[in-house]
Design an enzyme around this catalytic site. Structure first.
Site, PDB file in Angstrom:
ATOM      1  N   ASP A   1      -1.416   5.674  -6.075  1.00  0.00           N
ATOM      2  CA  ASP A   1      -2.448   6.685  -6.361  1.00  0.00           C
ATOM      3  C   ASP A   1      -2.359   7.432  -7.415  1.00  0.00           C
ATOM      4  OD1 ASP A   1      -4.535   5.671  -3.889  1.00  0.00           O
ATOM      5  OD2 ASP A   1      -2.183   6.312  -3.267  1.00  0.00           O
TER       6      ASP A   1
ATOM      7  N   GLU B   1       0.428  -0.754  -4.765  1.00  0.00           N
ATOM      8  CA  GLU B   1      -0.419   0.433  -4.731  1.00  0.00           C
ATOM      9  C   GLU B   1      -0.209   1.682  -5.330  1.00  0.00           C
ATOM     10  OE1 GLU B   1      -4.286   2.177  -3.549  1.00  0.00           O
ATOM     11  OE2 GLU B   1      -1.599   1.699  -2.438  1.00  0.00           O
TER      12      GLU B   1
ATOM     13  N   HIS C   1      -1.251  10.215  -2.748  1.00  0.00           N
ATOM     14  CA  HIS C   1      -2.711   9.636  -2.178  1.00  0.00           C
ATOM     15  C   HIS C   1      -4.280  10.759  -1.901  1.00  0.00           C
ATOM     16  CE1 HIS C   1      -5.513   8.597   0.501  1.00  0.00           C
ATOM     17  NE2 HIS C   1      -5.858   6.996   0.379  1.00  0.00           N
TER      18      HIS C   1
ATOM     19  N   HIS D   1       0.675  -1.179   0.112  1.00  0.00           N
ATOM     20  CA  HIS D   1      -0.329   0.666   0.277  1.00  0.00           C
ATOM     21  C   HIS D   1       0.797   1.085  -0.312  1.00  0.00           C
ATOM     22  CE1 HIS D   1      -2.631   2.925   2.573  1.00  0.00           C
ATOM     23  NE2 HIS D   1      -3.590   3.095   1.062  1.00  0.00           N
TER      24      HIS D   1
END
Length: 505
Positions: free
Chosen positions: A68, A66, A81, A39
């Protein structure tokens, strides 16, 4: 021939024995270990979404990294994020950007203030340093690393191979409706970046796209299809813990989606606790510096956690999603006790073990090192998987029973096959005259083909004994046993007749 058949039978028996339930625990360990999704990289060690954090996660063998994506003012995608840069960069320390602070109403109706990335060019953002976004974590590495663009992270993933393929990338479109409302849609630019990084030609590179907004997922699916790559990426629908997802919604998403990513309290339900109170409107995963925990597990889950026995726990959401062929990847697993239910006593390994028992297919983790340690303990411990799974109701129990039934059936078929092979071989050994397929023995009388019958009659001297034996009359078995005792003798009789006929002519 017998040697070959016995070898085949032995190999089949060994193969079947290896797949009997005694070997299933090891297979189950391999099959049921959930994917480890790093994450935002490794934010327990480094500021989130930095190359250094992603490298550390890859070193620990994660399945996916991962990230964003948000857009800059000039249309570049960066890995952040939040829509704002306040928490994850040092933008507030730059006096020259003070006037950039902005307040707006997001498409969902919520008001947000801050230094929005969409008000900065990429060159300006390049001058910022990333910082540790969670204030009570180690800040030693803050102000050491720069903000990264999506193409830079994709290139890192493509160049980092494990198990013979690049590490997977798991990309979230952050606030896609907001970006569309200001003329900076994310989906087309995201697919462009993927194609430029080689994801259009390298089919082995794992790719998952995620969003809280189904419309964004559909837009990305259409963009891939327009480039001749339908189905190139798996699509994950992220779920906030306040969402009430109906069966109809899951049915609709299952037609084109791959899975759901719920907040973890949607999988293992929590009971509000006074010591875990949070401000109204805070996200389920939000934890303030003074907060001690996120809640307590429901009574059944709490009892299982205390006993470290997960067989009695079920997750309604996991069962509903998996019944529709959807995977479940809950978020976010962190090492700090305040992010866990009180029942886990701040033990991240216990929390991961509970969610594995609940049947999740992947987990978002902040600390890949802890996930690697947990996986090592899971592979080292091989408990009686069959007993624990079969004793627990639900789809996993049904799958386990079905697996055992299939393997038992294969073993039974293999054994029957072996018996048939041996019986056939013994029968061949017992049949002395294989070239007379019409022989049928009924005890004292035996039917023989005409040529064989004539040979028997001739051998016994013909006369009245032979006249008794018409063409359709069975001969006494004793005649054959005493008169004709081998196929070569019959052949000799035929040769004599041929020579006699030849001499006569």
């Amino acid at each position: 021939m017998l040697k070959h058949e016995c070898s085949t039978l032995l190999a089949a028996l060994i193969w079947a024995a290896c797949l009997t339930p005694s070997a299933l625990p090891a297979l189950a360990q391999e099959r049921e270990a959930p994917l480890i999704i790093a994450h935002r990289g490794s934010p327990c060690h480094f500021p989130e979404e930095t190359l250094e954090g992603y490298r550390r996660a890859i070193e620990y063998g994660v399945d996916y990294i991962e990230m964003d994506v948000v857009s800059t003012k000039d249309g570049h995608l960066i890995c952040r994020h939040d829509l704002t840069l306040d928490d994850s960069t040092d933008v507030a320390e730059h006096a020259e950007y003070a006037e950039r602070k902005w307040t707006t109403i997001l498409p969902g109706g919520r008001e947000q203030s801050g230094f929005f990335a969409c008000n900065f060019t990429l060159a300006e953002i390049r001058g910022l340093f990333a910082k540790q976004a969670i204030p009570f974590r180690n800040q030693a590495s803050s102000h050491s690393f720069r903000v990264q663009t999506l193409p830079e992270v994709l290139q890192l993933a493509m160049n980092s191979t494990g198990a013979g393929r690049p590490v997977g990338v798991y990309i979230e479109t952050k606030g896609p409706a907001f970006h569309s409302s200001i003329g900076l849609p994310l989906e087309a630019r995201l697919v462009d970046a993927l194609m430029a990084a080689g994801y259009g030609s390298v089919a082995a590179a794992p790719l998952i796209l995620q969003s809280f907004e189904p419309q964004s997922l559909q837009n990305m699916s259409r963009e891939l299809e327009a480039r001749g790559l339908p189905g190139r990426a798996n699509l994950i629908w992220l779920l906030d813990c306040t969402a009430d997802v109906s069966d109809a919604q899951l049915d609709a998403f299952a037609k084109y989606g791959y899975g759901v990513g719920p907040e973890k309290s949607m999988v293992a339900r929590l009971v509000p606790a006074p010591e875990c109170a949070r401000s109204e409107g805070d996200a389920c995963s939000a934890v303030a510096p003074e907060q001690a925990c996120t809640g307590r597990l429901t009574p059944a889950a709490a009892a299982a956690a205390a006993a470290r026995s997960w067989g009695i726990v079920q997750s309604e959401l996991v069962e509903r999603a998996q019944a529709r062929g959807l995977v479940v990847h809950p978020y976010t697993f962190r090492n700090e006790g305040r992010f866990m239910a009180l029942d886990f006593d701040a033990d991240p390994l216990a929390e991961l073990s509970l969610f594995r028992a609940l049947g999740v297919d992947g987990v978002f983790v902040d600390c890949p090192a802890t996930a690697a340690e947990w996986l090592a303990t899971q592979h080292a411990a091989t408990p009686s998987w069959i007993g624990s799974v079969i004793s627990s109701p639900g789809p996993r129990q049904a799958a386990a029973i079905a697996s055992v039934s299939v393997l038992a059936t294969l073993l039974a078929i293999t054994l029957v096959w072996g018996v048939v092979i041996l019986v056939r071989h013994r029968r061949r050994q017992r049949v002395k005259y294989q070239f007379f397929p019409s022989m049928f023995n009924t005890g004292d009388l035996t039917w023989y083909p005409p040529d064989y019958r004539r040979a028997v009659v001739d051998e016994t001297g013909g006369g009245s004994r032979g006249e008794e034996c018409g063409e359709d009359t069975p001969l006494p078995t004793s005649i054959m046993m005493t008169a004709i005792d081998s196929p070569p003798r019959i052949a000799e009789q035929e040769r004599r007749a041929d020579r006699a006929n030849g001499g006569g002519t």
